[in-house]
Design a protein around this motif. Structure first.
Motif, PDB file in Angstrom:
ATOM      1  N   GLY A 195       0.866  -1.275  -0.008  1.00 11.29           N
ATOM      2  CA  GLY A 195       0.084   0.076   0.036  1.00 11.29           C
ATOM      3  C   GLY A 195       0.688   1.306   0.103  1.00 11.29           C
ATOM      4  N   LEU A 196       2.046   1.204   0.676  1.00 11.75           N
ATOM      5  CA  LEU A 196       2.700   2.397   0.862  1.00 11.75           C
ATOM      6  C   LEU A 196       3.452   2.486  -0.340  1.00 11.75           C
ATOM      7  CD1 LEU A 196       4.002   1.890   4.572  1.00 11.75           C
ATOM      8  CD2 LEU A 196       2.384   3.692   3.536  1.00 11.75           C
ATOM      9  N   ALA A 197       4.142   1.524  -0.972  1.00 17.85           N
ATOM     10  CA  ALA A 197       4.725   1.807  -2.190  1.00 17.85           C
ATOM     11  C   ALA A 197       3.918   2.042  -3.414  1.00 17.85           C
ATOM     12  CB  ALA A 197       5.620   0.607  -2.250  1.00 17.85           C
ATOM     13  N   GLY A 198       2.790   1.784  -3.237  1.00 14.77           N
ATOM     14  CA  GLY A 198       1.777   1.966  -4.508  1.00 14.77           C
ATOM     15  C   GLY A 198       1.426   3.433  -4.405  1.00 14.77           C
ATOM     16  N   LEU A 199       1.163   4.079  -3.420  1.00 19.38           N
ATOM     17  CA  LEU A 199       1.030   5.241  -3.166  1.00 19.38           C
ATOM     18  C   LEU A 199       2.228   6.333  -3.559  1.00 19.38           C
ATOM     19  CD1 LEU A 199      -1.322   7.602  -2.331  1.00 19.38           C
ATOM     20  CD2 LEU A 199      -0.154   7.407  -0.007  1.00 19.38           C
ATOM     21  N   ALA A 200       3.255   5.555  -3.083  1.00 15.90           N
ATOM     22  CA  ALA A 200       4.513   6.685  -3.445  1.00 15.90           C
ATOM     23  C   ALA A 200       4.633   6.514  -5.061  1.00 15.90           C
ATOM     24  CB  ALA A 200       5.783   5.871  -2.844  1.00 15.90           C
ATOM     25  N   ASN A 201       4.445   5.416  -5.747  1.00  9.77           N
ATOM     26  CA  ASN A 201       4.316   5.503  -7.085  1.00  9.77           C
ATOM     27  C   ASN A 201       3.174   6.504  -7.693  1.00  9.77           C
ATOM     28  OD1 ASN A 201       6.371   3.862  -8.097  1.00  9.77           O
ATOM     29  ND2 ASN A 201       5.211   1.910  -7.676  1.00  9.77           N
ATOM     30  N   CYS A 202       2.149   6.389  -7.018  1.00  8.50           N
ATOM     31  CA  CYS A 202       1.494   7.484  -7.625  1.00  8.50           C
ATOM     32  C   CYS A 202       1.447   8.820  -7.358  1.00  8.50           C
ATOM     33  CB  CYS A 202      -0.077   7.407  -6.626  1.00  8.50           C
ATOM     34  SG  CYS A 202      -1.153   5.923  -7.082  1.00  8.50           S
ATOM     35  N   TRP A 203       2.576   9.197  -6.329  1.00  5.36           N
ATOM     36  CA  TRP A 203       2.855  10.532  -6.057  1.00  5.36           C
ATOM     37  C   TRP A 203       4.008  10.858  -7.338  1.00  5.36           C
ATOM     38  CZ3 TRP A 203       1.737  15.081  -3.659  1.00  5.36           C
ATOM     39  CH2 TRP A 203       0.662  14.905  -2.674  1.00  5.36           C
ATOM     40  N   ALA A 261       9.278  10.655   0.298  1.00  2.00           N
ATOM     41  CA  ALA A 261       9.214  10.286   1.602  1.00  2.00           C
ATOM     42  C   ALA A 261       8.628   8.846   2.079  1.00  2.00           C
ATOM     43  CB  ALA A 261       8.694  11.440   2.307  1.00  2.00           C
ATOM     44  N   ILE A 262       7.521   8.679   1.184  1.00  5.03           N
ATOM     45  CA  ILE A 262       6.486   7.660   1.445  1.00  5.03           C
ATOM     46  C   ILE A 262       7.327   6.348   1.057  1.00  5.03           C
ATOM     47  CG2 ILE A 262       4.289   6.401   0.665  1.00  5.03           C
ATOM     48  CD1 ILE A 262       3.209   9.288   0.091  1.00  5.03           C
ATOM     49  N   PHE A 263       8.130   6.472  -0.213  1.00  3.46           N
ATOM     50  CA  PHE A 263       8.887   5.427  -0.594  1.00  3.46           C
ATOM     51  C   PHE A 263       9.823   4.912   0.543  1.00  3.46           C
ATOM     52  CE2 PHE A 263       8.277   4.806  -5.225  1.00  3.46           C
ATOM     53  CZ  PHE A 263       7.986   3.592  -5.237  1.00  3.46           C
ATOM     54  N   ALA A 264      10.645   6.123   1.268  1.00  2.95           N
ATOM     55  CA  ALA A 264      11.415   5.667   2.243  1.00  2.95           C
ATOM     56  C   ALA A 264      10.910   4.836   3.622  1.00  2.95           C
ATOM     57  CB  ALA A 264      12.296   6.861   2.721  1.00  2.95           C
ATOM     58  N   VAL A 265       9.628   5.392   3.891  1.00  2.00           N
ATOM     59  CA  VAL A 265       8.839   4.702   4.951  1.00  2.00           C
ATOM     60  C   VAL A 265       8.398   3.142   4.325  1.00  2.00           C
ATOM     61  CG1 VAL A 265       6.639   4.627   6.140  1.00  2.00           C
ATOM     62  CG2 VAL A 265       7.907   6.662   5.800  1.00  2.00           C
ATOM     63  N   ALA A 266       8.119   2.937   3.060  1.00  2.00           N
ATOM     64  CA  ALA A 266       8.127   1.954   2.705  1.00  2.00           C
ATOM     65  C   ALA A 266       9.093   0.972   2.637  1.00  2.00           C
ATOM     66  CB  ALA A 266       7.266   1.873   1.364  1.00  2.00           C
ATOM     67  N   ALA A 267      10.259   1.357   2.455  1.00  5.55           N
ATOM     68  CA  ALA A 267      11.461   0.630   2.331  1.00  5.55           C
ATOM     69  C   ALA A 267      11.935   0.457   3.963  1.00  5.55           C
ATOM     70  CB  ALA A 267      12.527   1.502   1.697  1.00  5.55           C
ATOM     71  N   VAL A 306      12.167  -4.238   8.064  1.00  2.90           N
ATOM     72  CA  VAL A 306      11.969  -4.496   9.465  1.00  2.90           C
ATOM     73  C   VAL A 306      11.038  -5.734   9.164  1.00  2.90           C
ATOM     74  CG1 VAL A 306      10.449  -4.201  11.376  1.00  2.90           C
ATOM     75  CG2 VAL A 306      11.977  -2.314  10.354  1.00  2.90           C
ATOM     76  N   LEU A 307      10.159  -5.798   8.360  1.00  2.00           N
ATOM     77  CA  LEU A 307       9.148  -7.081   7.988  1.00  2.00           C
ATOM     78  C   LEU A 307       9.997  -8.257   7.649  1.00  2.00           C
ATOM     79  CD1 LEU A 307       5.882  -5.638   6.629  1.00  2.00           C
ATOM     80  CD2 LEU A 307       6.375  -6.425   9.054  1.00  2.00           C
ATOM     81  N   ALA A 308      11.047  -7.808   6.686  1.00  2.00           N
ATOM     82  CA  ALA A 308      11.876  -8.912   6.086  1.00  2.00           C
ATOM     83  C   ALA A 308      12.758  -9.696   7.158  1.00  2.00           C
ATOM     84  CB  ALA A 308      12.419  -8.394   4.707  1.00  2.00           C
ATOM     85  N   SER A 309      13.302  -8.706   7.688  1.00  2.00           N
ATOM     86  CA  SER A 309      14.200  -9.280   8.887  1.00  2.00           C
ATOM     87  C   SER A 309      13.558 -10.203   9.885  1.00  2.00           C
ATOM     88  CB  SER A 309      14.849  -8.075   9.675  1.00  2.00           C
ATOM     89  OG  SER A 309      15.379  -7.369   8.814  1.00  2.00           O
ATOM     90  N   LEU A 310      12.281  -9.830  10.258  1.00  2.50           N
ATOM     91  CA  LEU A 310      11.569 -10.495  11.355  1.00  2.50           C
ATOM     92  C   LEU A 310      11.111 -11.641  10.774  1.00  2.50           C
ATOM     93  CD1 LEU A 310       9.208  -7.824  13.051  1.00  2.50           C
ATOM     94  CD2 LEU A 310      11.150  -8.955  14.196  1.00  2.50           C
ATOM     95  N   TYR A 311      10.636 -11.599   9.300  1.00  4.14           N
ATOM     96  CA  TYR A 311      10.127 -13.089   8.807  1.00  4.14           C
ATOM     97  C   TYR A 311      11.331 -13.894   8.609  1.00  4.14           C
ATOM     98  CZ  TYR A 311       8.059 -16.319   5.690  1.00  4.14           C
ATOM     99  OH  TYR A 311       7.246 -17.387   5.513  1.00  4.14           O
ATOM    100  N   ALA A 312      12.652 -13.487   8.265  1.00  4.54           N
ATOM    101  CA  ALA A 312      13.595 -14.452   8.221  1.00  4.54           C
ATOM    102  C   ALA A 312      14.063 -14.874   9.565  1.00  4.54           C
ATOM    103  CB  ALA A 312      14.883 -13.512   7.642  1.00  4.54           C
ATOM    104  N   LEU A 313      13.903 -13.982  10.422  1.00  6.17           N
ATOM    105  CA  LEU A 313      14.217 -14.483  12.041  1.00  6.17           C
ATOM    106  C   LEU A 313      13.209 -15.524  12.360  1.00  6.17           C
ATOM    107  CD1 LEU A 313      15.314 -11.229  13.932  1.00  6.17           C
ATOM    108  CD2 LEU A 313      16.763 -13.241  13.224  1.00  6.17           C
ATOM    109  N   LYS A 314      12.092 -15.333  12.101  1.00  5.56           N
ATOM    110  CA  LYS A 314      11.050 -16.464  12.306  1.00  5.56           C
ATOM    111  C   LYS A 314      11.563 -17.655  11.960  1.00  5.56           C
ATOM    112  CE  LYS A 314       6.846 -15.471  12.038  1.00  5.56           C
ATOM    113  NZ  LYS A 314       5.184 -15.218  11.337  1.00  5.56           N
TER     114      LYS A 314
END
Length: 334
Positions: A22-30, A46-52, A57-65
């Motif tokens: 959702g965040l990256a999609g909105l950044a693309n729109c902007w 800025a929205i892309f930075a938040v998406a990244a 964070v999520l990729a790290s947590l999923y790998a740690l899982k």
């Protein structure tokens, strides 16, 4: 490891990768809005930075899982519904590759290769299990689009942006025909099966994504001009959006949760498809629709993001720690 650490890892589901979409999609729109309407470019970046950051964070947590609690990770992968959200990890990586492209071509290529490999491997693994049958029809929801349809369309778009439209066309074909096949199965289930349980109803937001994301992909890998097929895809996406609005009260019987991010990628892709068409010279109906769809995409993502922040501050963002429901029967694995 401590019980609290294990609980946190268990309670961060793969479906949270939908936030990145959702965040990256909105950044693309902007980014497109900056090009066609001279909107501020800094907001999109800025929205892309938040998406990244969210993706990292999520990729790290999923790998740690998988490293620290592999039994819990396997349980999620074998769940009849939650399993398909794992494919969003690859889709999110591809979108971050798009965001990185203006800053580092080499990084964008690396992320594209990583995301494409993940999408292809997961799609083949999951679809191979589905083809064996034995699935409970009650578990059939729009998440079935995620392993092959979402990944294929986004991989095709990213390949074209990197200068490889011929590879993107192959991805478009795989995604488009998978979409048509899955949609027939899904609509048969929705028409004839028991109603979706309230916790599963937000997954209907995914229904908006295939035609919208497909239109973006077609514009990227094709000649770039909005033709009758682009108009048809956007028209079908608009129909899905209106149907979802008509069903809002029924879907809303499920209290707000992070699952509502399922609506954001399709909504931002619909806005992006119309705006890309305007950028390519379409001055007809899509030029009329584009500003309103862009505004609605911002309102939707902003509202869901705000709701998610409130859930986090009140300790209600993560799902409760509980044993996963039994997985669907799949037979021997290979």
């Amino acid at each position: 490891m401590a019980i609290s650490e294990r609980t946190i890892l268990l309670r961060v589901p793969a479906s949270f990768f939908g936030i990145v979409l959702g965040l990256a999609g909105l950044a693309n729109c902007w980014r497109i809005a900056h090009r066609i309407w001279d909107m501020p470019s800094a907001l999109g970046e800025a929205i892309f930075a938040v998406a990244a950051l969210t993706w990292l964070v999520l990729a790290s947590l999923y790998a740690l899982k998988w490293v620290l609690v592999p039994a819990d990770a396997r349980a999620e992968a074998e769940h009849a519904v939650q399993c398909c959200f794992i494919g969003l990890g690859g889709v999110a990586t591809l979108l971050i590759a798009q965001g990185a492209l203006p800053y580092s071509h080499a990084m964008a290529i690396a992320l594209f290769l990583l995301g494409s490999a993940f999408v292809l491997a997961f799609g083949l693994w999951r679809t191979g299990l589905l083809w064996r049958g034995g699935r409970d029809h009650a578990a059939t929801t729009p998440v079935l689009y995620l392993p092959t349809v979402a990944g294929g369309f986004v991989a095709g778009t990213t390949a074209a942006l990197l200068g490889w439209p011929d590879w993107g066309q192959l991805a478009l074909g795989g995604a488009a025909f998978s979409w048509l096949a899955v949609e027939s199965v899904l609509l048969h289930r929705l028409y004839t099966g028991v109603p979706l349980a309230p916790p599963l109803r937000p997954t209907l937001g995914i229904q908006l994504a295939p035609p919208a994301v497909g239109a973006v992909c077609y514009l990227a890998v094709g000649p770039g001009m909005p033709d009758i097929l682009v108009h048809a895809l956007i028209g079908y996406a608009l129909l899905q959006a209106l149907l979802l609005m008509r069903m809002a009260r029924w879907i809303g019987e499920q209290p707000f949760a992070a699952s509502y991010w399922a609506f954001t990628f399709g909504a931002t892709a619909l806005a992006a498809a119309t705006m890309r068409s305007v950028s390519a010279g379409d001055h007809g109906a899509l030029a009329t629709l584009a500003p309103g769809l862009f505004l609605l995409a911002n309102v939707l993502v902003g509202a869901i993001a705000l709701g998610t922040i409130l859930l986090a501050f009140t300790g209600r963002l993560l799902p409760p720690a509980a044993a996963a429901p039994p997985s669907e029967p799949q037979g021997p694995r290979s």
